[in-house]
Scaffold this motif. Structure first.
Motif, mmCIF file in Angstrom:
data_model
loop_
_atom_site.group_PDB
_atom_site.id
_atom_site.type_symbol
_atom_site.label_atom_id
_atom_site.label_comp_id
_atom_site.label_asym_id
_atom_site.label_seq_id
_atom_site.Cartn_x
_atom_site.Cartn_y
_atom_site.Cartn_z
ATOM 1 N N PRO A 189 0.217 6.978 19.407
ATOM 2 C CA PRO A 189 0.024 5.856 18.587
ATOM 3 C C PRO A 189 -0.983 6.325 17.552
ATOM 4 N N GLN A 190 -0.898 5.534 16.348
ATOM 5 C CA GLN A 190 -1.702 6.155 15.202
ATOM 6 C C GLN A 190 -3.165 5.967 15.240
ATOM 7 N N GLU A 191 -3.983 6.474 14.749
ATOM 8 C CA GLU A 191 -5.277 6.027 14.671
ATOM 9 C C GLU A 191 -5.874 4.668 14.257
ATOM 10 N N THR A 192 -6.435 3.923 14.985
ATOM 11 C CA THR A 192 -6.706 2.678 14.640
ATOM 12 C C THR A 192 -8.049 2.970 13.516
ATOM 13 N N LEU A 193 -7.958 2.275 12.418
ATOM 14 C CA LEU A 193 -8.813 2.398 11.494
ATOM 15 C C LEU A 193 -9.621 0.878 11.384
ATOM 16 N N SER A 194 -10.921 0.884 11.894
ATOM 17 C CA SER A 194 -11.668 -0.457 12.032
ATOM 18 C C SER A 194 -11.895 -1.155 10.549
ATOM 19 N N LYS A 225 -14.607 -5.054 -0.883
ATOM 20 C CA LYS A 225 -13.329 -5.001 -0.286
ATOM 21 C C LYS A 225 -12.229 -4.413 -1.292
ATOM 22 N N ILE A 226 -11.179 -3.427 -0.931
ATOM 23 C CA ILE A 226 -10.307 -3.194 -1.764
ATOM 24 C C ILE A 226 -8.824 -3.717 -1.155
ATOM 25 N N ALA A 227 -8.088 -4.336 -2.102
ATOM 26 C CA ALA A 227 -7.068 -5.116 -1.518
ATOM 27 C C ALA A 227 -5.872 -4.411 -1.978
ATOM 28 N N LEU A 228 -4.697 -3.840 -1.547
ATOM 29 C CA LEU A 228 -3.573 -3.147 -2.206
ATOM 30 C C LEU A 228 -2.314 -4.004 -2.151
ATOM 31 N N SER A 285 1.226 -0.184 2.633
ATOM 32 C CA SER A 285 0.629 0.033 4.007
ATOM 33 C C SER A 285 0.255 1.467 4.202
ATOM 34 N N ARG A 286 1.142 2.264 3.679
ATOM 35 C CA ARG A 286 0.947 3.842 3.727
ATOM 36 C C ARG A 286 -0.503 4.066 2.945
ATOM 37 N N ALA A 287 -0.693 3.604 1.679
ATOM 38 C CA ALA A 287 -1.716 3.971 0.832
ATOM 39 C C ALA A 287 -3.150 3.457 1.590
ATOM 40 N N ALA A 288 -3.029 2.102 2.062
ATOM 41 C CA ALA A 288 -4.151 1.536 2.762
ATOM 42 C C ALA A 288 -4.601 2.577 3.931
ATOM 43 N N ARG A 289 -3.703 3.009 4.661
ATOM 44 C CA ARG A 289 -4.143 3.635 5.684
ATOM 45 C C ARG A 289 -4.968 5.099 5.313
ATOM 46 N N GLN A 290 -4.587 5.665 4.247
ATOM 47 C CA GLN A 290 -4.882 6.989 3.600
ATOM 48 C C GLN A 290 -5.916 6.567 3.133
ATOM 49 N N ILE A 291 -6.381 5.548 2.463
ATOM 50 C CA ILE A 291 -7.724 5.032 1.668
ATOM 51 C C ILE A 291 -8.526 4.801 2.621
ATOM 52 N N ALA A 343 -9.135 5.640 5.773
ATOM 53 C CA ALA A 343 -9.528 7.071 6.277
ATOM 54 C C ALA A 343 -10.789 7.647 5.478
ATOM 55 N N GLN A 344 -10.814 7.404 4.222
ATOM 56 C CA GLN A 344 -11.793 7.877 3.346
ATOM 57 C C GLN A 344 -12.783 6.983 2.809
ATOM 58 N N VAL A 345 -12.974 5.746 3.185
ATOM 59 C CA VAL A 345 -13.851 4.905 2.670
ATOM 60 C C VAL A 345 -14.462 4.089 3.995
ATOM 61 N N ASP A 346 -15.750 3.778 3.733
ATOM 62 C CA ASP A 346 -16.560 3.000 4.646
ATOM 63 C C ASP A 346 -16.140 1.380 4.344
ATOM 64 N N THR A 347 -15.771 0.997 3.294
ATOM 65 C CA THR A 347 -15.403 -0.345 2.785
ATOM 66 C C THR A 347 -14.322 -1.104 3.617
ATOM 67 N N PRO A 348 -14.210 -2.448 3.464
ATOM 68 C CA PRO A 348 -13.050 -2.857 4.060
ATOM 69 C C PRO A 348 -11.625 -2.513 3.019
ATOM 70 N N VAL A 349 -10.587 -2.258 3.774
ATOM 71 C CA VAL A 349 -9.296 -2.120 2.884
ATOM 72 C C VAL A 349 -8.247 -2.939 3.513
ATOM 73 N N MET A 350 -7.821 -3.807 2.704
ATOM 74 C CA MET A 350 -6.832 -4.852 3.112
ATOM 75 C C MET A 350 -5.376 -4.270 2.465
ATOM 76 N N ASP A 351 -4.267 -4.277 3.427
ATOM 77 C CA ASP A 351 -2.975 -4.083 3.266
ATOM 78 C C ASP A 351 -2.453 -5.517 2.783
ATOM 79 N N VAL A 352 -1.931 -5.906 1.494
ATOM 80 C CA VAL A 352 -1.297 -7.125 1.509
ATOM 81 C C VAL A 352 0.116 -7.194 1.813
#
Length: 142
Positions: free
Chosen positions: A24-29, A91-94, A103-109, A111-120
């Motif tokens: 399974p892919q790594e879960t990013l909180s 929060k960064i919303a994509l 979806s792909r971009a949100a996972r990559q981002i 993994a590099q930031v501590d702030t919330p990332v939303m995949d729309v």
């Protein structure tokens, strides 16, 4: 004994390789998949909405009012491009066309930031289908 090894070793290598691909892919909180309406995205507080599509797509279909327009190619250049627009803890919303690229971009981002990332979820296709009327894309200046 040699026969057993000739059978077991390739079998074990196949199992090992399969395990690498089936993990399974790594879960990013800090990563969420959400389905806000276009109007909710316009009103969202403490959220930097970024449309990661191409300029041609922005012109063809319009954009969500107030969205930052930055085509996504890789996480490092993307984060550099949006850095002047980000606020602490924001929060960064994509959003993209269908939700695939975001979806792909949100996972990559994420993994590099501590702030919330939303995949729309569903991208502009879903948002427009739900009745949101996109605005005309403004020329991007850098």
């Amino acid at each position: 004994m040699k026969t057993i090894l000739l059978i077991l070793v390739p079998f074990m290598l196949v199992l090992l390789a399969a395990g690498m691909f089936l993990r399974p892919q790594e879960t990013l909180s800090n990563l969420t998949l959400e389905s806000p309406s276009g109007a909710e995205l316009v009103r969202a507080e403490n959220t930097l909405l970024v449309d990661i599509r191409t300029p041609e797509e922005w012109r063809d279909t319009g954009v969500i009012e107030g969205a930052l327009l930055v085509t996504y190619s890789d996480a490092d250049s993307f984060l550099s491009a949006i850095a002047p627009h980000r606020e602490e803890g924001q929060k960064i919303a994509l959003v993209c066309r269908s939700g695939n690229r975001s979806s792909r971009a949100a996972r990559q981002i994420a993994a590099q930031v501590d702030t919330p990332v939303m995949d729309v979820a569903g991208g502009m296709i879903r948002i427009v289908a739900e009745g949101y009327a996109p605005v005309r894309a403004q020329p991007v200046t850098r």
